[in-house]
Motif scaffolding. Sequence first.
Motif, PDB file in Angstrom:
ATOM      1  N   ASN A 154      35.196  34.173  42.357  1.00  0.00           N
ATOM      2  CA  ASN A 154      36.483  33.990  41.681  1.00  0.00           C
ATOM      3  C   ASN A 154      36.368  33.965  40.165  1.00  0.00           C
ATOM      4  OD1 ASN A 154      35.592  31.255  41.104  1.00  0.00           O
ATOM      5  ND2 ASN A 154      36.193  30.725  43.197  1.00  0.00           N
ATOM      6  N   ASN A 155      35.198  34.340  39.655  1.00  0.00           N
ATOM      7  CA  ASN A 155      35.029  34.421  38.207  1.00  0.00           C
ATOM      8  C   ASN A 155      35.282  35.825  37.660  1.00  0.00           C
ATOM      9  OD1 ASN A 155      34.280  31.704  37.634  1.00  0.00           O
ATOM     10  ND2 ASN A 155      32.265  32.098  38.503  1.00  0.00           N
ATOM     11  N   ILE A 156      35.749  36.744  38.505  1.00  0.00           N
ATOM     12  CA  ILE A 156      36.012  38.102  38.019  1.00  0.00           C
ATOM     13  C   ILE A 156      37.500  38.397  37.887  1.00  0.00           C
ATOM     14  CG2 ILE A 156      33.831  39.013  38.892  1.00  0.00           C
ATOM     15  CD1 ILE A 156      35.337  40.206  41.244  1.00  0.00           C
ATOM     16  N   ILE A 157      38.350  37.622  38.560  1.00  0.00           N
ATOM     17  CA  ILE A 157      39.793  37.826  38.456  1.00  0.00           C
ATOM     18  C   ILE A 157      40.440  36.514  38.002  1.00  0.00           C
ATOM     19  CG2 ILE A 157      41.922  38.397  39.665  1.00  0.00           C
ATOM     20  CD1 ILE A 157      40.137  40.781  39.351  1.00  0.00           C
ATOM     21  N   PHE A 158      41.200  36.599  36.915  1.00  0.00           N
ATOM     22  CA  PHE A 158      41.926  35.464  36.369  1.00  0.00           C
ATOM     23  C   PHE A 158      43.388  35.872  36.204  1.00  0.00           C
ATOM     24  CE2 PHE A 158      37.594  35.585  34.736  1.00  0.00           C
ATOM     25  CZ  PHE A 158      37.113  34.326  35.071  1.00  0.00           C
ATOM     26  N   ILE A 159      44.194  34.968  35.684  1.00  0.00           N
ATOM     27  CA  ILE A 159      45.583  35.330  35.406  1.00  0.00           C
ATOM     28  C   ILE A 159      45.631  36.519  34.456  1.00  0.00           C
ATOM     29  CG2 ILE A 159      47.761  34.563  34.383  1.00  0.00           C
ATOM     30  CD1 ILE A 159      47.022  31.711  35.235  1.00  0.00           C
TER      31      ILE A 159
ATOM     32  N   GLY B  13      46.040  39.528  42.426  1.00  0.00           N
ATOM     33  CA  GLY B  13      45.512  38.267  41.919  1.00  0.00           C
ATOM     34  C   GLY B  13      44.121  37.968  42.418  1.00  0.00           C
ATOM     35  N   VAL B  14      43.773  36.686  42.357  1.00  0.00           N
ATOM     36  CA  VAL B  14      42.401  36.256  42.606  1.00  0.00           C
ATOM     37  C   VAL B  14      41.949  36.495  44.040  1.00  0.00           C
ATOM     38  CG1 VAL B  14      42.943  33.877  43.245  1.00  0.00           C
ATOM     39  CG2 VAL B  14      40.776  34.379  42.091  1.00  0.00           C
ATOM     40  N   ILE B  15      42.884  36.679  44.959  1.00  0.00           N
ATOM     41  CA  ILE B  15      42.505  36.932  46.348  1.00  0.00           C
ATOM     42  C   ILE B  15      41.715  38.235  46.463  1.00  0.00           C
ATOM     43  CG2 ILE B  15      44.534  38.237  47.088  1.00  0.00           C
ATOM     44  CD1 ILE B  15      44.489  36.503  49.646  1.00  0.00           C
TER      45      ILE B  15
END
Length: 328
Positions: free
Chosen positions: A305-310, A297-299
């Motif tokens: 944090n704009n490169i990993i989403f749900i 996930g986003v961690i």
Amino acid sequence: MQMEHTIIVGGGPCGLSAAIELQRKNIIPLIIEKENIVNTIYNFPTHQTFFSTSDRLEIGDRMFITEKQKPVRMEALTYYRTVAEREKIRINPYEKVIEIEKQDDTFFVKSQKTTGETQEIQEYQAENVIIASGYYDHPNWLNVPGEEKQKVVHYFKEGHPYFNKDVVVIGGKNSAVDATMELHKAGARITVLYRGSSYSKSIKPWILPDFDSLIRKNIVTMEFNAQVNEIKDDAVVYTVNGETKQIKNDYVFAMTGYRPDHQFLKNTGIYINEEDGRPYFNEQTMETNIPGIYVAGVITSGYNNNIIFIENGRDHGKLIAEAIQNKK
């Protein structure tokens, strides 16, 4: 001490996705979640609309059918609750993992109940640990005098309590714009302070025209190149292009973004890239420098944090489940 094959830290969509993928390989994990499932989504603004379409938020190949193409917060909460129930995912809610220690090939996981009077300590042993704890609980601080005041918050829920109040929104990206729009509907008087020189390119394209209209009509005051200096009981002091200004103020929404809990990761022994804040992990397996500890996930995105989403973090579970199965 409770024995588990795999413990997942965090019950967000990516943690749930990892649990489903493991179960489909006959590995039954336990999720430990400090609040309840998808707590980040629960803390979204009441009327939040997702950027992603519903099909991009699906996990475990469970269809997410919504009235409109982009779901709203309540629809997402219902969907993930239903998936967790139908997949029979084992979840310990309101329990916070406070320590992960490895001895030989076994992980000793210590957690603490977050409800009740005793807040007792729980202890587990596990062969594998997946950290999918997100970042929403750790806001980026302004580090200015007065930020600790009760009038300053880093989360926005809804606008009604701020009717006829002077509100400052700090930030210029989606969370700040969404908060501003809702505050306007509720009748607040709003000033937006943004350190950028123009609108952020990340603002949702279907929201920007309405937001820009409020600025051009002087319904909302927008200050670019603004740096907050101090938050007083009844005012906010800030600087724009070298000029110091002060504005009357009742409440402040510091929508300055969030960050991962690096200290927790470091305490487990996971390496962190100090430049981008990303933990070390193998992109094919999601395994960290500590064999048996995985991230999802986003961690995994560090400061950006704009490169990993749900919609792409949900795929981490498949990689992890495959890696754990191969290890078996």
